[in-house]
Design an enzyme around this catalytic site. Structure first.
Site, PDB file in Angstrom:
ATOM      1  N   ARG A 289      31.577  22.037  27.997  1.00 57.72           N
ATOM      2  CA  ARG A 289      30.562  22.485  26.711  1.00 57.72           C
ATOM      3  C   ARG A 289      29.875  21.948  26.344  1.00 57.72           C
ATOM      4  O   ARG A 289      29.302  21.785  25.108  1.00 57.72           O
ATOM      5  CB  ARG A 289      31.150  23.701  26.336  1.00 57.72           C
ATOM      6  CG  ARG A 289      32.136  24.780  26.344  1.00 57.72           C
ATOM      7  CD  ARG A 289      31.606  25.289  27.602  1.00 57.72           C
ATOM      8  NE  ARG A 289      32.239  26.819  27.623  1.00 57.72           N
ATOM      9  CZ  ARG A 289      32.927  26.704  29.407  1.00 57.72           C
ATOM     10  NH1 ARG A 289      32.704  25.287  29.592  1.00 57.72           N
ATOM     11  NH2 ARG A 289      34.166  28.090  29.219  1.00 57.72           N
TER      12      ARG A 289
ATOM     13  N   SER B 102      32.837  32.620  23.725  1.00 59.44           N
ATOM     14  CA  SER B 102      33.524  32.127  22.960  1.00 59.44           C
ATOM     15  C   SER B 102      33.252  31.128  22.330  1.00 59.44           C
ATOM     16  O   SER B 102      31.990  30.505  21.829  1.00 59.44           O
ATOM     17  CB  SER B 102      33.791  30.576  24.031  1.00 59.44           C
ATOM     18  OG  SER B 102      34.759  31.289  24.851  1.00 59.44           O
TER      19      SER B 102
ATOM     20  N   GLU C  94      31.136  26.059  19.603  1.00 63.17           N
ATOM     21  CA  GLU C  94      31.117  26.093  21.062  1.00 63.17           C
ATOM     22  C   GLU C  94      29.463  26.086  20.234  1.00 63.17           C
ATOM     23  O   GLU C  94      28.522  25.582  21.251  1.00 63.17           O
ATOM     24  CB  GLU C  94      31.532  26.746  22.000  1.00 63.17           C
ATOM     25  CG  GLU C  94      30.827  26.570  23.351  1.00 63.17           C
ATOM     26  CD  GLU C  94      31.703  27.943  24.156  1.00 63.17           C
ATOM     27  OE1 GLU C  94      31.103  28.234  24.380  1.00 63.17           O
ATOM     28  OE2 GLU C  94      32.390  27.685  24.579  1.00 63.17           O
TER      29      GLU C  94
HETATM   30  N1  EPU Z   1      44.655  33.975  24.625  1.00 62.13           N
HETATM   31  C1  EPU Z   1      45.517  34.575  23.569  1.00 62.13           C
HETATM   32  N2  EPU Z   1      44.726  35.305  22.762  1.00 62.13           N
HETATM   33  C2  EPU Z   1      44.112  35.429  22.845  1.00 62.13           C
HETATM   34  C3  EPU Z   1      42.808  34.446  24.357  1.00 62.13           C
HETATM   35  C4  EPU Z   1      43.511  34.135  24.985  1.00 62.13           C
HETATM   36  O1  EPU Z   1      46.717  34.770  23.373  1.00 62.13           O
HETATM   37  O2  EPU Z   1      42.948  36.437  22.198  1.00 62.13           O
HETATM   38  C5  EPU Z   1      45.280  32.535  25.703  1.00 62.13           C
HETATM   39  C6  EPU Z   1      45.641  34.036  27.540  1.00 62.13           C
HETATM   40  O3  EPU Z   1      46.668  34.476  27.622  1.00 62.13           O
HETATM   41  C7  EPU Z   1      45.400  32.457  28.320  1.00 62.13           C
HETATM   42  C8  EPU Z   1      44.273  32.028  27.476  1.00 62.13           C
HETATM   43  O4  EPU Z   1      44.904  31.969  26.186  1.00 62.13           O
HETATM   44  O5  EPU Z   1      46.564  32.211  28.008  1.00 62.13           O
HETATM   45  C9  EPU Z   1      43.431  31.084  27.574  1.00 62.13           C
HETATM   46  O6  EPU Z   1      42.518  32.174  27.848  1.00 62.13           O
HETATM   47  P1  EPU Z   1      41.073  32.478  28.576  1.00 62.13           P
HETATM   48  O7  EPU Z   1      41.736  32.791  29.985  1.00 62.13           O
HETATM   49  O8  EPU Z   1      40.666  34.409  27.967  1.00 62.13           O
HETATM   50  O9  EPU Z   1      39.978  31.798  28.519  1.00 62.13           O
HETATM   51  P2  EPU Z   1      39.792  30.642  27.421  1.00 62.13           P
HETATM   52  O10 EPU Z   1      39.869  30.023  26.991  1.00 62.13           O
HETATM   53  O11 EPU Z   1      39.727  31.509  26.274  1.00 62.13           O
HETATM   54  C10 EPU Z   1      37.382  30.316  28.833  1.00 62.13           C
HETATM   55  C11 EPU Z   1      36.584  29.481  28.406  1.00 62.13           C
HETATM   56  C12 EPU Z   1      35.295  31.167  29.049  1.00 62.13           C
HETATM   57  C13 EPU Z   1      35.611  31.228  30.092  1.00 62.13           C
HETATM   58  C14 EPU Z   1      37.184  31.431  30.345  1.00 62.13           C
HETATM   59  C15 EPU Z   1      37.322  32.257  31.795  1.00 62.13           C
HETATM   60  C16 EPU Z   1      36.301  28.386  26.121  1.00 62.13           C
HETATM   61  C17 EPU Z   1      35.737  27.370  25.224  1.00 62.13           C
HETATM   62  N3  EPU Z   1      36.225  29.067  27.233  1.00 62.13           N
HETATM   63  O12 EPU Z   1      38.231  30.893  27.244  1.00 62.13           O
HETATM   64  O13 EPU Z   1      34.415  30.754  28.426  1.00 62.13           O
HETATM   65  O14 EPU Z   1      35.341  32.736  30.448  1.00 62.13           O
HETATM   66  O15 EPU Z   1      38.112  30.385  29.255  1.00 62.13           O
HETATM   67  O16 EPU Z   1      37.830  30.845  32.640  1.00 62.13           O
HETATM   68  O17 EPU Z   1      36.292  27.177  26.992  1.00 62.13           O
HETATM   69  C18 EPU Z   1      32.604  30.398  26.458  1.00 62.13           C
HETATM   70  O18 EPU Z   1      32.020  29.633  27.093  1.00 62.13           O
HETATM   71  O19 EPU Z   1      31.311  31.642  25.861  1.00 62.13           O
HETATM   72  C19 EPU Z   1      33.126  31.563  27.208  1.00 62.13           C
HETATM   73  C20 EPU Z   1      32.929  32.951  27.715  1.00 62.13           C
END
Ligand code: EPU
Length: 342
Positions: A164, A238, A334
């Site tokens: 990012r 995010s 971010e």
């Molecule tokens: N999780 C929770 N609770 C929550 C949210 C997430 O326990 O409320 C856990 C999920 O169960 C999972 C893990 O956290 O085990 C990761 O969650 P998720 O797959 O939703 O991905 P993320 O790490 O929260 C990142 C990116 C997103 C992108 C998704 C999918 C960052 C900061 N964010 O989110 O990007 O869409 O992966 O690849 O790296 C963005 O940058 O605006 C964005 C949406």
């Protein structure tokens, strides 16, 4: 050309009622080269805004010039049997561009489907999702130097891409304005399906060998199910980056929280989902009249209407503090915070 007292409500996805002192829309590169030489441009604090999907206005008034980049066009620069170099102008809508490339059977950005924003903003924060980042398909980008209007091409390796992050967000922040991005897309490539959600989604739909289009549509549906639509609830995706911590600290955390998700990183480090930390700290679905934490994804802060950027700033600080206290982990936004410089 310059519009005074301009409402930015439609230009920030949080939907805050912010006014800028001055606003100008740029629809051609030549116009931008001229604009940067203008005394009004050089004498004001400036903010380059494309879709406004990753910004938080901390005040109700931006005391400067907002430059909205809105040049359009997609063209094929070169092509051979295996790949295709495609140029997209910065003002093109990112989702439309991805859909267009998928429709042409070109691989390389399909997992980045349905990310709100414009093409020119994609390299700035190296957008990423479902195991793919824009840097993986980016050949080069063309930018205008805000100091003198000169054009410069940044090859992929010169963009300083990180998680990012890029040189346009760090060392060269506010210096270069991206006007177009060239992508190297493949005519055949293995699909990236290993990201948990995609596999599960395809399984429930009974799809065994998805096509490029089916993968694109799967990503769109997964995002729709988890992330709020900016047209209905203000948000900037995010809000925090996922923190990367030392493996030693991670192992310690895992003794107290055996279900903590993680991703291996180089150098004995581990990336931990900030959304999980925030949920465990009790914030998921929290709401205080105008603002809150999205009920389906704790990493997304939301604006329900009638609020101000200050309320999101205050909420984000409380969340940071509580995650710090509970897990001894620092989470960093971010989203770009926009503040008046004087
Ligand atoms: N999780 C929770 N609770 C929550 C949210 C997430 O326990 O409320 C856990 C999920 O169960 C999972 C893990 O956290 O085990 C990761 O969650 P998720 O797959 O939703 O991905 P993320 O790490 O929260 C990142 C990116 C997103 C992108 C998704 C999918 C960052 C900061 N964010 O989110 O990007 O869409 O992966 O690849 O790296 C963005 O940058 O605006 C964005 C949406």
């Amino acid at each position: 050309m310059f519009q005074p007292s301009f409402s930015l409500r439609a230009f920030n996805s949080f939907g805050f009622d912010v006014t800028s002192k001055l606003f100008v829309e740029v629809t051609a590169v030549s116009q931008l080269s001229e604009l940067v030489k203008d005394a009004v441009f050089q004498s004001n604090q400036r903010l380059v805004l494309s879709g406004g999907n990753n910004v938080l206005f901390c005040d109700d008034y931006f005391d400067g010039l907002v430059v909205h980049i809105n040049n359009k066009g997609v063209s094929i620069l070169s092509e051979d049997g295996d790949s295709c170099v495609v140029r997209a102008q910065a003002g093109e809508d990112w989702c439309d561009f991805v859909r267009l490339m998928v429709g042409k059977g070109l691989y390389g950005i399909e997992n980045l489907a349905h990310i709100p924003g414009k093409v020119g903003a994609a390299p700035v924060q190296n957008i990423g999702a479902y195991g793919m980042e824009v840097k993986d398909a980016l050949l080069q980008c063309t930018a205008i130097d805000a100091a003198n209007g000169n054009q410069r091409v940044f090859k992929n390796q010169e963009c300083g891409f990180g998680y990012r992050s890029s040189i346009f967000k760090t060392e060269l922040k506010n210096r270069y304005i991206i006007v177009s991005v060239d992508f190297l897309l493949k005519k055949r490539a293995p699909l990236k399906l290993e990201y948990g959600n995609i596999v599960n989604y395809l399984k429930t739909k009974g799809i065994e060998n998805p096509t490029l289009l089916q993968l694109h549509d799967a990503v769109c549906e997964i995002r729709d199910a988890k992330l709020p639509d900016v047209k209905q609830i203000g948000n900037a995706g995010s809000f925090f980056k996922n923190p990367v911590i030392e493996k030693v600290q991670f192992e310690l955390l895992r003794t107290s929280y055996p279900d903590i998700p993680s991703y291996e990183e180089p150098n004995n480090r581990v990336k931990v989902p900030a959304g999980w930390l925030i949920e465990k700290a009790g914030w998921k679905g929290w709401r205080d009249s105008h603002v809150g934490v999205y009920e389906k994804q704790a990493l997304v802060l939301v604006h329900y209407g009638g609020g101000t950027g200050r309320e999101i700033v205050a909420l984000s600080e409380k969340i940071q503090q509580s995650v710090q206290e509970k897990f001894d982990v620092t989470i960093i936004p971010e989203v770009n915070f926009i503040r008046n410089s004087r």
